[in-house]
Enzyme design. Structure first.
Site, mmCIF file in Angstrom:
data_model
loop_
_atom_site.group_PDB
_atom_site.id
_atom_site.type_symbol
_atom_site.label_atom_id
_atom_site.label_comp_id
_atom_site.label_asym_id
_atom_site.label_seq_id
_atom_site.Cartn_x
_atom_site.Cartn_y
_atom_site.Cartn_z
ATOM 1 N N CYS A 120 36.957 55.528 54.418
ATOM 2 C CA CYS A 120 35.712 55.099 53.733
ATOM 3 C C CYS A 120 34.712 55.205 54.854
ATOM 4 O O CYS A 120 34.991 55.007 56.063
ATOM 5 C CB CYS A 120 35.606 53.651 52.818
ATOM 6 S SG CYS A 120 34.295 53.787 51.628
ATOM 7 N N CYS A 122 31.991 52.881 54.836
ATOM 8 C CA CYS A 122 31.089 51.636 54.846
ATOM 9 C C CYS A 122 31.414 50.618 55.946
ATOM 10 O O CYS A 122 30.441 49.850 56.227
ATOM 11 C CB CYS A 122 31.271 50.841 53.455
ATOM 12 S SG CYS A 122 32.814 50.414 53.042
ATOM 13 N N CYS A 130 28.876 53.555 51.361
ATOM 14 C CA CYS A 130 30.109 54.280 51.194
ATOM 15 C C CYS A 130 29.942 55.763 51.653
ATOM 16 O O CYS A 130 30.875 56.648 51.126
ATOM 17 C CB CYS A 130 31.148 54.028 50.186
ATOM 18 S SG CYS A 130 31.327 52.356 49.850
ATOM 19 N N LYS A 195 38.971 51.419 41.196
ATOM 20 C CA LYS A 195 38.429 50.441 42.100
ATOM 21 C C LYS A 195 37.232 49.755 41.356
ATOM 22 O O LYS A 195 36.075 50.820 41.196
ATOM 23 C CB LYS A 195 38.077 50.834 43.243
ATOM 24 C CG LYS A 195 37.495 50.061 44.505
ATOM 25 C CD LYS A 195 37.462 50.481 45.780
ATOM 26 C CE LYS A 195 36.472 49.572 46.541
ATOM 27 N NZ LYS A 195 36.822 50.005 48.033
ATOM 28 N N GLU A 234 39.558 57.828 35.257
ATOM 29 C CA GLU A 234 39.372 57.848 37.003
ATOM 30 C C GLU A 234 40.824 58.267 37.394
ATOM 31 O O GLU A 234 40.892 59.016 38.055
ATOM 32 C CB GLU A 234 38.965 56.660 37.350
ATOM 33 C CG GLU A 234 37.524 56.409 37.226
ATOM 34 C CD GLU A 234 36.650 57.037 38.252
ATOM 35 O OE1 GLU A 234 37.463 57.994 38.903
ATOM 36 O OE2 GLU A 234 35.508 56.885 38.607
ATOM 37 N N LYS A 249 42.410 48.386 41.578
ATOM 38 C CA LYS A 249 41.910 47.380 42.556
ATOM 39 C C LYS A 249 40.668 46.558 42.014
ATOM 40 O O LYS A 249 39.619 47.236 41.581
ATOM 41 C CB LYS A 249 41.461 48.054 43.823
ATOM 42 C CG LYS A 249 41.010 47.168 45.011
ATOM 43 C CD LYS A 249 40.506 47.876 46.140
ATOM 44 C CE LYS A 249 39.622 47.038 46.943
ATOM 45 N NZ LYS A 249 39.267 47.952 48.139
ATOM 46 N N SER A 275 41.071 40.678 49.089
ATOM 47 C CA SER A 275 40.435 39.319 50.027
ATOM 48 C C SER A 275 40.235 38.154 49.265
ATOM 49 O O SER A 275 40.686 36.923 49.448
ATOM 50 C CB SER A 275 39.554 39.861 50.862
ATOM 51 O OG SER A 275 38.408 40.131 50.296
ATOM 52 N N TYR A 314 47.430 40.560 51.649
ATOM 53 C CA TYR A 314 47.422 39.689 52.913
ATOM 54 C C TYR A 314 48.508 38.718 53.211
ATOM 55 O O TYR A 314 48.785 38.176 53.866
ATOM 56 C CB TYR A 314 45.954 38.978 52.953
ATOM 57 C CG TYR A 314 44.806 40.196 52.871
ATOM 58 C CD1 TYR A 314 44.538 41.220 54.044
ATOM 59 C CD2 TYR A 314 44.208 40.432 51.853
ATOM 60 C CE1 TYR A 314 43.577 41.851 53.855
ATOM 61 C CE2 TYR A 314 43.156 41.468 51.748
ATOM 62 C CZ TYR A 314 42.992 41.957 52.755
ATOM 63 O OH TYR A 314 42.107 43.034 52.442
#
Ligand code: PBG
Ligand code: ZN
Length: 357
Positions: A120, A122, A130, A195, A234, A249, A275, A314
């Site tokens: 990406c 961004c 993006c 997403k 999608e 996501k 996150s 994470y």
């Protein structure tokens, strides 16, 4: 025929029974650990919003990847935090960009872990969007050209898999085309297929990659969180364009989408436990409201139960460590009950007062 012939508690009465009939088992082989590469050397700086995750200069990144591999985790998802940004994200496709350098280092020093790159712009644009902005709008087809360039540079650096994150129309097709045109027929693509435009990315965006949007938001390309039929469209398009792995996501608020995706498409399915999901559990654990490790295992297991095959999280290192300790305990010296809920949690750091305005 119901009760009293049927008593579902019979198979719950002890851990051996529960393990025999457990439908979902978490494995370290399901995990992908995100890693953040920064320029410089000797840098290992904890990301405050993602404790246990670090900004790593390449020397430290290599060390971290070794640890991830030694825990049995098969793959990392690599992000770059560049020193400088510009309007057209030139840092994103430079052969000496941070990600390209990091991929080369990882593949030469820790060749036996898969290096997946997030594709990406961004992190690399001054405006934080993006791709290419034209009249205040993310220009789809020009941004595809940029995305293709980034993809090729990652492939040339030696990435094992590329993961387009922009939610542009036609991005898998553009990537498959450029990869095949340069002989990378065997390089798989993991699409961020469904997403959503989510505020759950804020910790990543603000503290993980130091990005800020100079205007607007990402709702003209990322999906509206109110929709799930659209997510199936999608995903179908990504598959048609050549995606090898599909993704939903964020993860935890979107388990219905995960479930549908697995039911409708018999494809390898990844989820991104993002996150904000991590930060919520971290905050609640620090406040003493939730048991970090118990919640972590519950969250990860439920993602798998809903249909996920791969989990980008994470928590990967922490969960892998606890799973292997648990395994050692179960098959090593101590017989008897060892369940996930009985894993002794690691101690919490001292509570920091969160200032409220
Ligand atoms: C885009 C990208 C983002 C995340 C992963 N890849 C940010 C965004 O799309 O705004 C978010 C991941 C997370 O929140 O953990 N490069
Ligand atoms: Zn992006």
């Amino acid at each position: 025929m119901g009760f009293p012939v049927h008593r579902l508690r019979r198979l719950r009465q002890n851990n051996n029974f529960r393990e025999l009939v457990r439908e979902t088992n978490l494995s370290v082989k399901d995990f992908i650990q995100p890693l953040f590469a920064v320029p410089g050397s000797g840098i290992r700086k904890e990301i405050s919003a993602l404790p246990g995750n670090y900004h790593l200069s390449i020397d430290c990144l290599v060390e971290e990847a070794r640890q991830v591999r030694d825990l049995g985790i098969p793959a990392v998802l690599l992000f770059g935090v560049p020193e400088t940004k510009d309007e057209c994200a030139s840092g994103a496709y430079s052969p000496d960009g941070i990600v390209q350098q990091a991929v080369r280092a990882l593949k030469s020093m820790v060749p036996d872990i898969l290096v997946i790159t997030d594709v990406c712009s961004c992190e690399y644009t001054t405006h934080g969007h993006c791709g290419i902005i034209e009249n205040g709008y993310l220009a789809n087809d020009r941004s595809l050209e940029l995305l293709a360039k980034i993809t090729l540079s990652h492939a040339e650096a030696g990435a094992d898999m590329v993961a387009p994150a922009a939610m542009l129309d036609g991005e898998i097709r553009a990537m498959r085309q450029i990869l095949d045109a340069h002989g990378f027929h065997n390089l798989p693509i993991m699409g961020y297929s469904a997403k959503y435009a989510s505020k759950l990315y804020d910790p990543f965006f603000k503290e993980g990659t130091h990005s800020t949007l100079s205007f607007g938001d990402k709702r003209t390309h990322q999906m509206d969180y109110s929709n799930s039929d659209e997510a199936m469209r999608e995903i179908a398009l990504d598959i048609e364009e050549g995606a090898d792995i599909i993704m939903v996501k964020p993860a935890l608020f979107y388990l219905d989408v995960v479930y549908r995706a697995k039911k409708e498409f018999q494809m390898p399915l990844a989820v991104y436990n993002v996150s904000g999901e991590y930060a919520m559990i971290d905050a609640a654990a620090k406040m003493g409201r939730l048991n970090r490790d118990a919640i972590m295992f519950e969250a990860l297991t439920c993602l798998k139960r809903a249909g996920a095959d791969l989990i980008i999280t994470y928590f990967a290192k922490r969960a892998a460590k606890l799973l292997s300790e648990q395994h050692a305990e179960a098959f090593g010296k101590v017989p008897g009950e060892t369940t996930i809920s009985q894993v002794v949690p690691l101690p919490e750091p001292p509570v920091k007062k969160i200032k409220t305005p």
